[in-house]
Design a protein around this motif. Structure first.
Motif, PDB file in Angstrom:
ATOM      1  N   TYR A 118      -7.048  -0.641  -4.736  1.00  0.00           N
ATOM      2  CA  TYR A 118      -5.752  -0.036  -4.972  1.00  0.00           C
ATOM      3  C   TYR A 118      -5.648   0.707  -6.297  1.00  0.00           C
ATOM      4  O   TYR A 118      -5.025   1.754  -6.375  1.00  0.00           O
ATOM      5  CB  TYR A 118      -4.651  -1.094  -4.873  1.00  0.00           C
ATOM      6  CG  TYR A 118      -4.513  -1.598  -3.459  1.00  0.00           C
ATOM      7  CD1 TYR A 118      -3.895  -0.824  -2.498  1.00  0.00           C
ATOM      8  CD2 TYR A 118      -5.037  -2.813  -3.090  1.00  0.00           C
ATOM      9  CE1 TYR A 118      -3.780  -1.257  -1.192  1.00  0.00           C
ATOM     10  CE2 TYR A 118      -4.926  -3.269  -1.788  1.00  0.00           C
ATOM     11  CZ  TYR A 118      -4.304  -2.488  -0.847  1.00  0.00           C
ATOM     12  OH  TYR A 118      -4.200  -2.913   0.430  1.00  0.00           O
ATOM     13  N   HIS A 176       0.820  -1.211   0.000  1.00  0.00           N
ATOM     14  CA  HIS A 176       0.000   0.000   0.000  1.00  0.00           C
ATOM     15  C   HIS A 176       0.858   1.268   0.000  1.00  0.00           C
ATOM     16  O   HIS A 176       0.503   2.258  -0.617  1.00  0.00           O
ATOM     17  CB  HIS A 176      -0.938  -0.010   1.202  1.00  0.00           C
ATOM     18  CG  HIS A 176      -1.850   1.176   1.250  1.00  0.00           C
ATOM     19  ND1 HIS A 176      -2.836   1.375   0.317  1.00  0.00           N
ATOM     20  CD2 HIS A 176      -1.905   2.230   2.096  1.00  0.00           C
ATOM     21  CE1 HIS A 176      -3.475   2.498   0.596  1.00  0.00           C
ATOM     22  NE2 HIS A 176      -2.927   3.031   1.663  1.00  0.00           N
ATOM     23  N   HIS A 177       1.995   1.239   0.660  1.00  0.00           N
ATOM     24  CA  HIS A 177       2.851   2.429   0.754  1.00  0.00           C
ATOM     25  C   HIS A 177       4.126   2.270  -0.072  1.00  0.00           C
ATOM     26  O   HIS A 177       5.153   2.822   0.259  1.00  0.00           O
ATOM     27  CB  HIS A 177       3.205   2.700   2.219  1.00  0.00           C
ATOM     28  CG  HIS A 177       2.003   2.972   3.060  1.00  0.00           C
ATOM     29  ND1 HIS A 177       1.257   4.116   2.923  1.00  0.00           N
ATOM     30  CD2 HIS A 177       1.398   2.243   4.016  1.00  0.00           C
ATOM     31  CE1 HIS A 177       0.247   4.078   3.775  1.00  0.00           C
ATOM     32  NE2 HIS A 177       0.301   2.949   4.446  1.00  0.00           N
ATOM     33  N   SER A 178       4.049   1.556  -1.161  1.00  0.00           N
ATOM     34  CA  SER A 178       5.242   1.276  -1.954  1.00  0.00           C
ATOM     35  C   SER A 178       5.263   2.102  -3.234  1.00  0.00           C
ATOM     36  O   SER A 178       4.247   2.620  -3.691  1.00  0.00           O
ATOM     37  CB  SER A 178       5.307  -0.206  -2.301  1.00  0.00           C
ATOM     38  OG  SER A 178       4.293  -0.529  -3.230  1.00  0.00           O
ATOM     39  N   GLN A 179       6.440   2.187  -3.819  1.00  0.00           N
ATOM     40  CA  GLN A 179       6.607   2.850  -5.108  1.00  0.00           C
ATOM     41  C   GLN A 179       5.782   2.131  -6.169  1.00  0.00           C
ATOM     42  O   GLN A 179       5.203   2.756  -7.048  1.00  0.00           O
ATOM     43  CB  GLN A 179       8.091   2.868  -5.493  1.00  0.00           C
ATOM     44  CG  GLN A 179       8.378   3.528  -6.823  1.00  0.00           C
ATOM     45  CD  GLN A 179       8.097   5.022  -6.818  1.00  0.00           C
ATOM     46  OE1 GLN A 179       8.109   5.668  -5.779  1.00  0.00           O
ATOM     47  NE2 GLN A 179       7.835   5.571  -7.985  1.00  0.00           N
ATOM     48  N   LEU A 214       0.693   7.815  -9.873  1.00  0.00           N
ATOM     49  CA  LEU A 214       0.988   8.879  -8.919  1.00  0.00           C
ATOM     50  C   LEU A 214       2.487   9.087  -8.727  1.00  0.00           C
ATOM     51  O   LEU A 214       2.895   9.863  -7.866  1.00  0.00           O
ATOM     52  CB  LEU A 214       0.352   8.556  -7.552  1.00  0.00           C
ATOM     53  CG  LEU A 214      -1.158   8.407  -7.532  1.00  0.00           C
ATOM     54  CD1 LEU A 214      -1.631   7.950  -6.160  1.00  0.00           C
ATOM     55  CD2 LEU A 214      -1.821   9.722  -7.921  1.00  0.00           C
ATOM     56  N   ASP A 215       3.306   8.447  -9.543  1.00  0.00           N
ATOM     57  CA  ASP A 215       4.748   8.535  -9.374  1.00  0.00           C
ATOM     58  C   ASP A 215       5.358   9.745 -10.070  1.00  0.00           C
ATOM     59  O   ASP A 215       6.552   9.984  -9.968  1.00  0.00           O
ATOM     60  CB  ASP A 215       5.429   7.256  -9.847  1.00  0.00           C
ATOM     61  CG  ASP A 215       5.146   6.928 -11.304  1.00  0.00           C
ATOM     62  OD1 ASP A 215       3.998   7.114 -11.732  1.00  0.00           O
ATOM     63  OD2 ASP A 215       6.064   6.463 -11.996  1.00  0.00           O
ATOM     64  N   ASN A 247       2.284   3.397  -6.189  1.00  0.00           N
ATOM     65  CA  ASN A 247       2.253   4.735  -6.779  1.00  0.00           C
ATOM     66  C   ASN A 247       2.343   4.657  -8.296  1.00  0.00           C
ATOM     67  O   ASN A 247       1.674   5.400  -9.010  1.00  0.00           O
ATOM     68  CB  ASN A 247       3.394   5.590  -6.228  1.00  0.00           C
ATOM     69  CG  ASN A 247       3.138   6.052  -4.827  1.00  0.00           C
ATOM     70  OD1 ASN A 247       1.996   6.128  -4.380  1.00  0.00           O
ATOM     71  ND2 ASN A 247       4.193   6.352  -4.109  1.00  0.00           N
ATOM     72  N   GLU A 248       3.154   3.742  -8.802  1.00  0.00           N
ATOM     73  CA  GLU A 248       3.279   3.573 -10.247  1.00  0.00           C
ATOM     74  C   GLU A 248       1.990   3.058 -10.856  1.00  0.00           C
ATOM     75  O   GLU A 248       1.554   3.544 -11.910  1.00  0.00           O
ATOM     76  CB  GLU A 248       4.437   2.631 -10.561  1.00  0.00           C
ATOM     77  CG  GLU A 248       5.784   3.224 -10.241  1.00  0.00           C
ATOM     78  CD  GLU A 248       6.912   2.220 -10.282  1.00  0.00           C
ATOM     79  OE1 GLU A 248       8.063   2.657 -10.134  1.00  0.00           O
ATOM     80  OE2 GLU A 248       6.649   1.013 -10.468  1.00  0.00           O
ATOM     81  N   GLN A 297      -0.993   3.463  -9.796  1.00  0.00           N
ATOM     82  CA  GLN A 297      -2.029   4.490  -9.704  1.00  0.00           C
ATOM     83  C   GLN A 297      -1.657   5.756 -10.475  1.00  0.00           C
ATOM     84  O   GLN A 297      -2.363   6.747 -10.414  1.00  0.00           O
ATOM     85  CB  GLN A 297      -2.276   4.832  -8.235  1.00  0.00           C
ATOM     86  CG  GLN A 297      -2.818   3.660  -7.446  1.00  0.00           C
ATOM     87  CD  GLN A 297      -2.966   3.999  -5.988  1.00  0.00           C
ATOM     88  OE1 GLN A 297      -3.643   4.965  -5.652  1.00  0.00           O
ATOM     89  NE2 GLN A 297      -2.340   3.222  -5.130  1.00  0.00           N
ATOM     90  N   SER A 335       5.224   9.311 -16.108  1.00  0.00           N
ATOM     91  CA  SER A 335       4.992   8.196 -15.179  1.00  0.00           C
ATOM     92  C   SER A 335       5.560   6.902 -15.755  1.00  0.00           C
ATOM     93  O   SER A 335       5.712   6.727 -16.960  1.00  0.00           O
ATOM     94  CB  SER A 335       3.499   8.032 -14.892  1.00  0.00           C
ATOM     95  OG  SER A 335       2.831   7.539 -16.033  1.00  0.00           O
TER      96      SER A 335
END
Length: 82
Positions: free
Chosen positions: A53, A7-10, A18-19, A13-14, A16, A26
């Motif tokens: 997610y 849940h709190h990983s790179q 959001l990176d 973020n990728e 979603q 992205s």
């Protein structure tokens, strides 16, 4: 345990998108442009509406309706990735 760490990983973020502040910068956008899919005869994408997610359109690599209507924002990037 694993989902808490994911849940709190790179990686999450990728997935979603959001990176990066710019969608075209992205990881997933760049991956969508990379060669490789042409070597496969079939590709199966699996998603579930219960997935908390990533959005369903991301899991299934489809174009969301909002992206089709978005002419000034990231809509064109979504369409290019699909």
């Amino acid at each position: 345990w694993a989902l808490q760490h994911l849940h709190h990983s790179q990686f999450m973020n990728e997935l979603q998108l959001l990176d990066s502040t710019e969608m075209k910068d992205s990881y997933m956008y760049k991956l969508s442009e990379a060669p490789g899919f042409e070597y496969f005869k079939y590709v199966v994408l699996v998603g579930s509406p219960q997935d908390c997610y990533v959005p369903m359109h991301t899991a299934q690599a489809t174009i969301p309706n909002a992206a089709e209507l978005d002419k000034k924002g990231d809509g064109s990037a979504y369409i290019q990735m699909a």
